[in-house]
Enzyme design. Structure first.
Site, PDB file in Angstrom:
ATOM      1  N   HIS A 238      39.739  63.776   9.494  1.00 49.08           N
ATOM      2  CA  HIS A 238      38.438  63.107   9.577  1.00 49.08           C
ATOM      3  C   HIS A 238      38.352  61.970   8.552  1.00 49.08           C
ATOM      4  O   HIS A 238      37.925  60.861   8.878  1.00 49.08           O
ATOM      5  CB  HIS A 238      37.314  64.123   9.359  1.00 49.08           C
ATOM      6  CG  HIS A 238      35.966  63.500   9.176  1.00 49.08           C
ATOM      7  ND1 HIS A 238      35.096  63.288  10.232  1.00 49.08           N
ATOM      8  CD2 HIS A 238      35.355  63.008   8.074  1.00 49.08           C
ATOM      9  CE1 HIS A 238      34.000  62.696   9.765  1.00 49.08           C
ATOM     10  NE2 HIS A 238      34.125  62.518   8.458  1.00 49.08           N
ATOM     11  N   GLU A 239      38.780  62.262   7.328  1.00 51.15           N
ATOM     12  CA  GLU A 239      38.745  61.219   6.282  1.00 51.15           C
ATOM     13  C   GLU A 239      39.702  60.085   6.632  1.00 51.15           C
ATOM     14  O   GLU A 239      39.373  58.906   6.415  1.00 51.15           O
ATOM     15  CB  GLU A 239      39.073  61.818   4.910  1.00 51.15           C
ATOM     16  CG  GLU A 239      38.121  62.928   4.440  1.00 51.15           C
ATOM     17  CD  GLU A 239      36.652  62.569   4.529  1.00 51.15           C
ATOM     18  OE1 GLU A 239      36.314  61.380   4.471  1.00 51.15           O
ATOM     19  OE2 GLU A 239      35.820  63.488   4.673  1.00 51.15           O
TER      20      GLU A 239
ATOM     21  N   HIS B 174      38.094  57.650   8.876  1.00 55.75           N
ATOM     22  CA  HIS B 174      37.295  56.592   8.220  1.00 55.75           C
ATOM     23  C   HIS B 174      38.183  55.415   7.823  1.00 55.75           C
ATOM     24  O   HIS B 174      37.767  54.254   7.921  1.00 55.75           O
ATOM     25  CB  HIS B 174      36.588  57.148   6.982  1.00 55.75           C
ATOM     26  CG  HIS B 174      35.406  58.009   7.293  1.00 55.75           C
ATOM     27  ND1 HIS B 174      34.350  57.591   8.076  1.00 55.75           N
ATOM     28  CD2 HIS B 174      35.100  59.285   6.923  1.00 55.75           C
ATOM     29  CE1 HIS B 174      33.459  58.566   8.186  1.00 55.75           C
ATOM     30  NE2 HIS B 174      33.884  59.609   7.496  1.00 55.75           N
TER      31      HIS B 174
ATOM     32  N   HIS C  55      37.903  51.522   9.045  1.00 53.59           N
ATOM     33  CA  HIS C  55      37.914  50.389   8.119  1.00 53.59           C
ATOM     34  C   HIS C  55      38.954  49.361   8.561  1.00 53.59           C
ATOM     35  O   HIS C  55      38.695  48.164   8.583  1.00 53.59           O
ATOM     36  CB  HIS C  55      38.201  50.893   6.702  1.00 53.59           C
ATOM     37  CG  HIS C  55      37.777  49.933   5.636  1.00 53.59           C
ATOM     38  ND1 HIS C  55      38.041  50.138   4.303  1.00 53.59           N
ATOM     39  CD2 HIS C  55      37.116  48.743   5.698  1.00 53.59           C
ATOM     40  CE1 HIS C  55      37.548  49.126   3.607  1.00 53.59           C
ATOM     41  NE2 HIS C  55      36.985  48.269   4.425  1.00 53.59           N
TER      42      HIS C  55
HETATM   43 ZN   LIG Z   1      32.978  61.389   7.156  1.00 56.45          ZN
END
Ligand SMILES: [Zn+2]
Length: 225
Positions: A96-97, A100, A104
């Site tokens: 999940h991270e 991100h 980006h």
């Molecule tokens: Zn998150």
């Protein structure tokens, strides 16, 4: 004040429910080893490298569920458990991270909007108590209440923008985990449960902030007449 509690109670209950659900899902799936044997850090590394983000560091941070992607540092931070554990929960959160970081890289519009809102929202959160105090001391409640309505409009908008960013990061995480063969078909359900439970805490934050906004809106309107 009783009316305030009455309005805030649903938000508080949803928040507690979301936290309990996350702790239950995370507690359960952090005990289930992932078949690939990859730790959270290794899974994140694979996803990042596959996207050509070989230089983006994956670092360990203290705390429980303190995992986050820092867009200003362009670095991924995983809590000690998720960094070292080879569990379904650890791999799910790490992916999940990494999601991100992929947002980006892709200049995903909602992430950019959220990043732009961070300093404004931080200022609004600090201003809230100051305005409330000033309003009480200087007997300027109607003006102070409208200022607080503005503050909570900003905070609510921030939480609103956060939702699609979080759901999109989880969607990207799941897609990469399966495409790169980091989790098996039979593990799909567990990953989804952990990520959905985490997303629910953001829904709870939005509901709570919307209720606060509605409370101050009604207080500001009635203080005028
Ligand atoms: Zn998150």
């Amino acid at each position: 004040m009783n009316y305030f509690l009455f309005v805030m109670l649903p938000g508080l209950l949803i928040g507690l429910w979301a936290q309990a659900k996350l702790h239950f899902a995370f507690g359960k799936y952090s005990q289930v080893p992932v078949a690939s044997g990859l730790t959270g850090a290794q899974a994140a590394r694979r996803i990042l490298n596959h996207a050509g983000l070989n230089d983006l560091p994956v670092e360990e941070v203290p705390g429980k569920l303190s995992d986050h992607y820092d867009p200003t540092k362009r670095a991924l931070f995983l809590s000690s458990d998720n960094y070292h554990d080879a569990s379904i929960a650890a791999v799910g959160v790490a992916a999940h991270e990494a999601g991100h970081a992929l947002q980006h890289q892709a200049a995903y519009a909602m992430l950019n909007l959220r990043m732009a809102l961070v300093p404004v929202t931080q200022f609004a959160s600090y201003a809230y108590m100051g305005i409330l105090l000033l309003g009480l001391v200087m007997h300027m409640m109607p003006i102070a209440l409208w200022a607080i309505v503005a503050v909570f409009s900003i905070i609510t908008f921030f939480h609103l923008v956060t939702l699609p960013v979080e759901y999109d990061a989880s969607a990207r995480a799941k897609e990469q985990l399966f495409r790169l063969g980091l989790v098996r078909e039979s593990e799909r359900d567990g990953v989804a449960k952990v990520l959905n439970a985490a997303a629910l805490t953001y829904v709870a934050a939005l509901v709570s902030s919307m209720l606060t906004l509605l409370y101050y809106l009604s207080a500001a309107r009635s203080s005028r007449s």
